[in-house]
Write a protein that holds these residues in place. Structure first.
Motif, short mmCIF file in Angstrom:
data_model
loop_
_atom_site.label_atom_id
_atom_site.label_comp_id
_atom_site.label_asym_id
_atom_site.label_seq_id
_atom_site.Cartn_x
_atom_site.Cartn_y
_atom_site.Cartn_z
N GLY A 116 13.70 8.82 -12.72
CA GLY A 116 15.11 9.06 -12.94
C GLY A 116 15.97 8.99 -11.70
N LYS A 117 15.39 8.66 -10.55
CA LYS A 117 16.17 8.52 -9.32
C LYS A 117 17.19 7.41 -9.47
CE LYS A 117 15.15 11.46 -6.07
NZ LYS A 117 16.19 12.18 -5.31
N ALA A 118 18.42 7.68 -9.05
CA ALA A 118 19.49 6.69 -9.15
C ALA A 118 19.38 5.66 -8.05
CB ALA A 118 20.85 7.39 -9.07
N GLY A 119 19.73 4.41 -8.39
CA GLY A 119 19.72 3.35 -7.41
C GLY A 119 19.68 1.98 -8.06
N VAL A 120 19.78 0.95 -7.27
CA VAL A 120 19.73 -0.43 -7.76
C VAL A 120 18.29 -0.73 -8.17
CG1 VAL A 120 19.94 -2.85 -7.09
CG2 VAL A 120 21.70 -1.19 -6.41
N PRO A 121 18.05 -1.18 -9.39
CA PRO A 121 16.68 -1.43 -9.85
C PRO A 121 15.97 -2.49 -9.00
CG PRO A 121 18.21 -1.41 -11.70
CD PRO A 121 19.05 -1.42 -10.46
N LEU A 122 14.68 -2.26 -8.76
CA LEU A 122 13.85 -3.20 -8.03
C LEU A 122 12.51 -3.33 -8.75
CD1 LEU A 122 13.19 -4.94 -5.47
CD2 LEU A 122 12.32 -2.82 -4.42
N THR A 123 12.20 -4.54 -9.18
CA THR A 123 10.88 -4.84 -9.73
C THR A 123 10.06 -5.47 -8.63
OG1 THR A 123 11.72 -5.18 -11.97
CG2 THR A 123 9.58 -6.14 -11.45
N LEU A 124 8.98 -4.84 -8.26
CA LEU A 124 8.17 -5.28 -7.12
C LEU A 124 6.85 -5.85 -7.63
CD1 LEU A 124 8.14 -5.29 -4.00
CD2 LEU A 124 6.98 -3.08 -4.11
N ARG A 125 6.59 -7.10 -7.30
CA ARG A 125 5.37 -7.79 -7.71
C ARG A 125 4.58 -8.18 -6.46
NH1 ARG A 125 4.05 -11.10 -12.35
NH2 ARG A 125 2.52 -12.70 -11.87
N LEU A 126 3.39 -7.61 -6.31
CA LEU A 126 2.55 -7.86 -5.15
C LEU A 126 1.23 -8.46 -5.62
CD1 LEU A 126 3.15 -4.48 -3.27
CD2 LEU A 126 4.30 -6.67 -2.87
N THR A 127 0.75 -9.45 -4.88
CA THR A 127 -0.50 -10.11 -5.21
C THR A 127 -1.49 -9.89 -4.08
OG1 THR A 127 0.71 -11.84 -6.40
CG2 THR A 127 -1.58 -12.30 -5.85
N VAL A 128 -2.64 -9.33 -4.39
CA VAL A 128 -3.67 -9.04 -3.38
C VAL A 128 -4.74 -10.12 -3.44
CG1 VAL A 128 -5.32 -7.35 -2.52
CG2 VAL A 128 -3.25 -6.58 -3.71
N VAL A 129 -5.00 -10.77 -2.29
CA VAL A 129 -6.01 -11.81 -2.22
C VAL A 129 -6.96 -11.53 -1.07
CG1 VAL A 129 -4.50 -13.57 -3.22
CG2 VAL A 129 -4.60 -13.30 -0.73
N ASP A 130 -8.15 -12.11 -1.13
CA ASP A 130 -9.17 -11.97 -0.10
C ASP A 130 -8.97 -13.08 0.92
OD1 ASP A 130 -11.41 -11.82 1.49
OD2 ASP A 130 -12.84 -11.68 -0.18
N ALA A 131 -8.47 -12.74 2.10
CA ALA A 131 -8.19 -13.73 3.14
C ALA A 131 -9.47 -14.30 3.76
CB ALA A 131 -7.33 -13.11 4.23
N THR A 132 -10.61 -13.69 3.47
CA THR A 132 -11.87 -14.18 4.03
C THR A 132 -12.62 -15.08 3.06
OG1 THR A 132 -13.28 -12.38 3.22
CG2 THR A 132 -12.02 -11.97 5.25
N ASP A 133 -12.06 -15.27 1.87
CA ASP A 133 -12.74 -16.05 0.83
C ASP A 133 -11.76 -16.95 0.10
OD1 ASP A 133 -14.76 -16.94 -0.87
OD2 ASP A 133 -14.51 -15.28 -2.27
N GLY A 134 -11.02 -17.76 0.85
CA GLY A 134 -10.12 -18.73 0.25
C GLY A 134 -8.95 -18.14 -0.48
N CYS A 135 -8.58 -16.92 -0.14
CA CYS A 135 -7.46 -16.23 -0.79
C CYS A 135 -7.65 -16.09 -2.29
CB CYS A 135 -6.13 -16.93 -0.46
SG CYS A 135 -5.65 -16.69 1.26
N THR A 136 -8.86 -15.77 -2.70
CA THR A 136 -9.12 -15.49 -4.11
C THR A 136 -8.57 -14.12 -4.46
OG1 THR A 136 -11.29 -14.62 -3.49
CG2 THR A 136 -11.19 -16.92 -4.20
N PRO A 137 -8.13 -13.93 -5.71
CA PRO A 137 -7.56 -12.64 -6.11
C PRO A 137 -8.57 -11.49 -5.96
CG PRO A 137 -7.07 -14.33 -7.74
CD PRO A 137 -8.07 -14.92 -6.80
N VAL A 138 -8.08 -10.33 -5.60
CA VAL A 138 -8.92 -9.14 -5.48
C VAL A 138 -8.67 -8.27 -6.72
CG1 VAL A 138 -9.60 -7.16 -4.09
CG2 VAL A 138 -8.79 -9.25 -2.97
N LYS A 139 -9.40 -8.56 -7.78
CA LYS A 139 -9.28 -7.80 -9.01
C LYS A 139 -9.70 -6.35 -8.78
CE LYS A 139 -11.05 -7.59 -13.75
NZ LYS A 139 -11.97 -8.22 -14.75
#
Length: 315
Positions: A87-110
């Motif tokens: 309920g905090k007031a403010g301008v809405p922000l939808t944040l989408r972050l993608t986590v990948v493994d930088a040591t393995d071809g940037c495969t997703p880290v499920k």
């Protein structure tokens, strides 16, 4: 700025990878602010809705510096939930972050657990609501919202099969001497328990940043405008090092180009080394919290999402 990892045997694999470009101004900058910050070079036009597939990140994966400071306002025991606003007031922000493994071809880290926390529109953090944000601002209690003072604007999400998490929050305010930012940690090999995330290890501790022109325009809107004083721009911040997306600068897209109060969508890809461990003691500062700040788990009546974290992350 370099982090402090317990495992010092592999340097390259401890890189933070960020893709997705720099911040899209969206044509919303106030003319006077554009003039005042004409030398700012961190902003370019980009689309915030980059795909979260492994194919889209593999060709763009970059190796970057490791963790920066977690700052003085961290609390253990944040809740697993998509909507952290309470309920905090403010301008809405939808944040989408993608986590990948930088040591393995940037495969997703499920299954990676992404934790974020940030201040409200007047610069106050939950758990530290008596800490003066600098400048002139009403007391946090004057906002009159229903937010729990120990849990608002904090939370975890668990990455889906594409490594994606999604948060619903508000555009952060600011406090002296920092620029506008969101704190982030990436955890792995832990598990959800009692509404929070337990065990495992922290692979990355960082901060997410916003272009000066967009932030300054947001701060002219209510309720942000009730906090006045000297705002720290990116170039003068003690943590942000000028590296654009490589240093945590979010890609932003306005929900409505002619009305910034409608909100923004922010995105970034975080490349981690699942074998590394971050202490959260990286470079930079962030102010000093008041004495007697709370620690431990949230109170039993703290708000939480009813949806499962995996379902929320994929939405």
């Amino acid at each position: 700025m370099t982090g402090n990892h317990k495992n010092t045997s592999i340097t390259r694999r401890r890189a933070l990878a960020v893709s997705g470009g720099t911040v899209a101004a969206g044509g919303l900058a106030v003319a006077g602010f554009q003039s005042a910050f004409a030398d700012t070079t961190d902003t370019t036009s980009a689309d915030a809705d980059a795909t979260a597939s492994a194919g889209s990140t593999s060709s763009e994966c970059m190796t970057l510096m490791t963790s920066v400071t977690e700052g003085p306002y961290y609390l253990d025991g944040a809740l697993v939930r998509k909507d952290i606003t309470e309920g905090k007031a403010g301008v809405p922000l939808t944040l989408r972050l993608t986590v990948v493994d930088a040591t393995d071809g940037c495969t997703p880290v499920k299954g990676a657990a992404v934790e974020i926390w940030h201040c409200d529109a007047w610069g106050y953090y939950s758990g530290y609501t008596t800490a003066n944000p600098g400048g002139s601002a009403p007391a946090e209690s004057e906002e009159g919202d229903s937010a729990n003072d120990q849990t608002y604007l904090r939370g975890y999400q668990i990455a889906n099969a594409n490594g994606v998490v999604k948060f619903e929050t508000i555009f952060p305010g600011w406090y002296t001497p920092r620029t506008c930012h969101i704190h982030v940690k990436v955890h792995t090999v832990g598990e959800k328990e009692d509404g929070t995330y337990e065990g495992g290890k922290v692979n990355y501790t960082g901060q997410l940043f916003f272009a000066d022109d967009i932030a300054e325009e947001i701060f002219t809107l209510d309720p942000y405008s009730k906090h006045t004083g000297s705002y720290t721009v990116l170039a003068d911040d003690m943590v942000y090092d000028g590296g654009g997306a490589a240093s945590g600068l979010l890609t932003l897209k306005a929900v409505h180009k002619k009305d910034p109060s409608k909100g923004y969508k922010g995105s970034l890809t975080l490349g981690i080394d699942p074998d590394a461990e971050s202490t959260g003691a990286g470079s930079g500062g962030g102010g000093t919290p008041p004495s007697g700040a709370p620690t431990g788990t949230p109170p039993s009546d703290a708000p939480s999402d009813s949806a499962s974290p995996s379902a929320s992350a994929s939405s």
